[in-house]
Design a protein around this motif. Structure first.
Motif, PDB file in Angstrom:
ATOM      1  N   LYS A 117       2.139   4.632   7.188  1.00  0.00           N
ATOM      2  CA  LYS A 117       2.352   5.457   6.083  1.00  0.00           C
ATOM      3  C   LYS A 117       2.422   6.885   6.498  1.00  0.00           C
ATOM      4  CE  LYS A 117       1.286   2.415   3.007  1.00  0.00           C
ATOM      5  NZ  LYS A 117       2.080   1.994   1.950  1.00  0.00           N
ATOM      6  N   GLU A 150      -2.575  -6.406   1.108  1.00  0.00           N
ATOM      7  CA  GLU A 150      -1.908  -5.925   2.521  1.00  0.00           C
ATOM      8  C   GLU A 150      -2.965  -4.685   2.730  1.00  0.00           C
ATOM      9  OE1 GLU A 150       1.677  -4.069   4.662  1.00  0.00           O
ATOM     10  OE2 GLU A 150       2.021  -4.856   2.483  1.00  0.00           O
ATOM     11  N   ARG A 151      -3.435  -4.571   3.807  1.00  0.00           N
ATOM     12  CA  ARG A 151      -4.337  -3.676   4.391  1.00  0.00           C
ATOM     13  C   ARG A 151      -3.544  -2.422   4.716  1.00  0.00           C
ATOM     14  NH1 ARG A 151      -7.698  -6.648   8.201  1.00  0.00           N
ATOM     15  NH2 ARG A 151      -8.921  -7.081   6.317  1.00  0.00           N
ATOM     16  N   TRP A 152      -4.086  -1.355   4.216  1.00  0.00           N
ATOM     17  CA  TRP A 152      -3.504   0.020   4.182  1.00  0.00           C
ATOM     18  C   TRP A 152      -3.485   0.172   5.857  1.00  0.00           C
ATOM     19  CZ3 TRP A 152      -1.825   3.233   0.649  1.00  0.00           C
ATOM     20  CH2 TRP A 152      -1.227   4.588   1.101  1.00  0.00           C
ATOM     21  N   ASP A 153      -2.280   0.703   6.232  1.00  0.00           N
ATOM     22  CA  ASP A 153      -1.957   1.066   7.789  1.00  0.00           C
ATOM     23  C   ASP A 153      -1.465   2.702   7.936  1.00  0.00           C
ATOM     24  OD1 ASP A 153      -1.286   1.478  10.394  1.00  0.00           O
ATOM     25  OD2 ASP A 153      -0.067  -0.404  10.504  1.00  0.00           O
ATOM     26  N   PRO A 154      -2.460   3.235   8.300  1.00  0.00           N
ATOM     27  CA  PRO A 154      -1.840   4.881   8.331  1.00  0.00           C
ATOM     28  C   PRO A 154      -0.841   5.182   9.173  1.00  0.00           C
ATOM     29  CG  PRO A 154      -4.259   4.831   8.776  1.00  0.00           C
ATOM     30  CD  PRO A 154      -3.856   3.365   8.816  1.00  0.00           C
ATOM     31  N   MET A 191      -9.150   0.161   5.690  1.00  0.00           N
ATOM     32  CA  MET A 191      -7.707   0.143   6.208  1.00  0.00           C
ATOM     33  C   MET A 191      -7.668  -0.701   7.675  1.00  0.00           C
ATOM     34  SD  MET A 191      -7.459   4.093   7.571  1.00  0.00           S
ATOM     35  CE  MET A 191      -8.442   4.807   8.621  1.00  0.00           C
ATOM     36  N   LYS A 192      -6.610  -0.457   8.089  1.00  0.00           N
ATOM     37  CA  LYS A 192      -6.301  -1.192   9.239  1.00  0.00           C
ATOM     38  C   LYS A 192      -7.327  -0.891  10.423  1.00  0.00           C
ATOM     39  CE  LYS A 192      -2.901  -1.761  13.142  1.00  0.00           C
ATOM     40  NZ  LYS A 192      -2.817  -3.205  13.142  1.00  0.00           N
ATOM     41  N   THR A 232     -11.713   6.059   5.704  1.00  0.00           N
ATOM     42  CA  THR A 232     -10.368   5.253   5.111  1.00  0.00           C
ATOM     43  C   THR A 232      -9.422   6.065   4.459  1.00  0.00           C
ATOM     44  OG1 THR A 232      -9.792   3.469   3.666  1.00  0.00           O
ATOM     45  CG2 THR A 232     -11.524   4.609   3.051  1.00  0.00           C
ATOM     46  N   ARG A 233      -8.102   6.091   4.629  1.00  0.00           N
ATOM     47  CA  ARG A 233      -6.970   6.782   4.166  1.00  0.00           C
ATOM     48  C   ARG A 233      -6.601   5.863   2.824  1.00  0.00           C
ATOM     49  NH1 ARG A 233      -9.019  10.161   7.115  1.00  0.00           N
ATOM     50  NH2 ARG A 233      -7.744  11.014   8.765  1.00  0.00           N
ATOM     51  N   ASP A 234      -7.089   4.569   2.675  1.00  0.00           N
ATOM     52  CA  ASP A 234      -6.614   4.012   1.415  1.00  0.00           C
ATOM     53  C   ASP A 234      -6.834   4.667   0.228  1.00  0.00           C
ATOM     54  OD1 ASP A 234      -6.009   0.831   0.516  1.00  0.00           O
ATOM     55  OD2 ASP A 234      -7.311   1.843  -0.665  1.00  0.00           O
TER      56      ASP A 234
END
Length: 265
Positions: free
Chosen positions: A235, A228-232, A135-136, A127-129
């Motif tokens: 970002k 809101e789910r993290w979306d690389p 994440m997504k 995960t990048r969160d």
């Protein structure tokens, strides 16, 4: 059907030294193992926070008598000794071509037919969160589930990242850490089962799977996940590798016809 004698023998051999090592590295707290379906192949979908996640999940499944099968980069199968072990325990080679993806799908189907557990990380990579929430997701697990009818079991775990932090170079063994694992009920994908495998269908099923993982992780952590789910991609982060800051093209989760290349670290 079932695992071959050679596959079970190799799993047993590996378990003889992997399990003691894992028990020495960290204390464990496992809950929900009774929710793992028996006498059928299953797709296991965990969250992904550190490189040692696969061993944590494999340890849990093996202790429950479920042989764990991972998606492994095809190049590893050409490495002496490692390749022999991977082939013997029927791990699934992944190639980033259309033909290779189809072969990966067939190998995954065979493992499911043998009653094993296919472990797919819906996030596709660590995960990048920043706070390490899921994440997504990518659609490989959903595609395989909808094509095979195999149950999807969400699993959340927390604590292994303290032993080996994300993209770390060394273990942090002292004081001894504890890893907690929570197994959830199989994800209800019934509304997607008879729908065409369009992007809308696969995205909807994937969101359902990642939602289930996130809910389990929230229970383990005793915290609320982000709204809101993290979306690389949004970002501008790369989808693979430790140096993930910076733009990278957003490729499909898999080559046409195959579910898995997008789910390998």
């Amino acid at each position: 059907m079932g695992e071959s004698r050679g596959s079970r023998a190799m799993f047993t051999f590996l378990g003889l030294w992997v399990r003691p090592v894992m028990n020495a590295l960290m204390a464990k707290e496992w809950r929900g193992q009774e929710k793992l379906p028996r006498d059928t192949g299953i797709i296991v979908c965990p969250n992904h926070v550190t490189e040692i996640d696969p061993v944590v999940i494999a340890h849990l499944l093996f202790n429950q008598g479920i042989m764990p099968h991972f998606l492994a980069k095809a190049a590893l199968f050409d490495v002496p000794v490692i390749g022999f072990i991977l082939r013997t325990i029927k791990q699934v080679p992944v190639e980033r071509t259309s033909a290779g993806a189809n072969r990966s799908l067939e190998a995954a189907r065979e493992a499911l037919a043998d009653g094993g557990g296919i472990i797919i990380y819906p996030e596709g990579t660590l995960t990048r969160d920043p706070d390490m929430w899921p994440m997504k997701g990518r659609t490989g697990a959903a595609r395989l589930a909808l094509q095979t009818g195999a149950p999807v079991v969400p699993i959340a775990h927390w604590g292994a990242q303290e032993v080996f932090p994300r993209y770390a170079k060394r273990f942090h063994l002292f004081p001894r850490k504890r890893v907690r694992v929570l197994v959830g009920d199989p994800v209800d994908l019934s509304e997607f089962r008879d729908a065409p495998l369009t992007k809308t269908t696969l995205d909807g099923a994937t969101d359902r799977i990642v939602d289930a993982i996130t809910d389990l992780l929230a229970e383990l952590r005793g915290e609320q996940p982000p709204a809101e789910r993290w979306d690389p991609a949004r970002k501008h982060q790369k989808l693979t590798g430790r140096n993930f800051e910076g733009r990278q093209e957003n490729h499909d989760d898999a080559a046409p016809g195959g579910p898995v290349p997008g789910d390998v670290q």
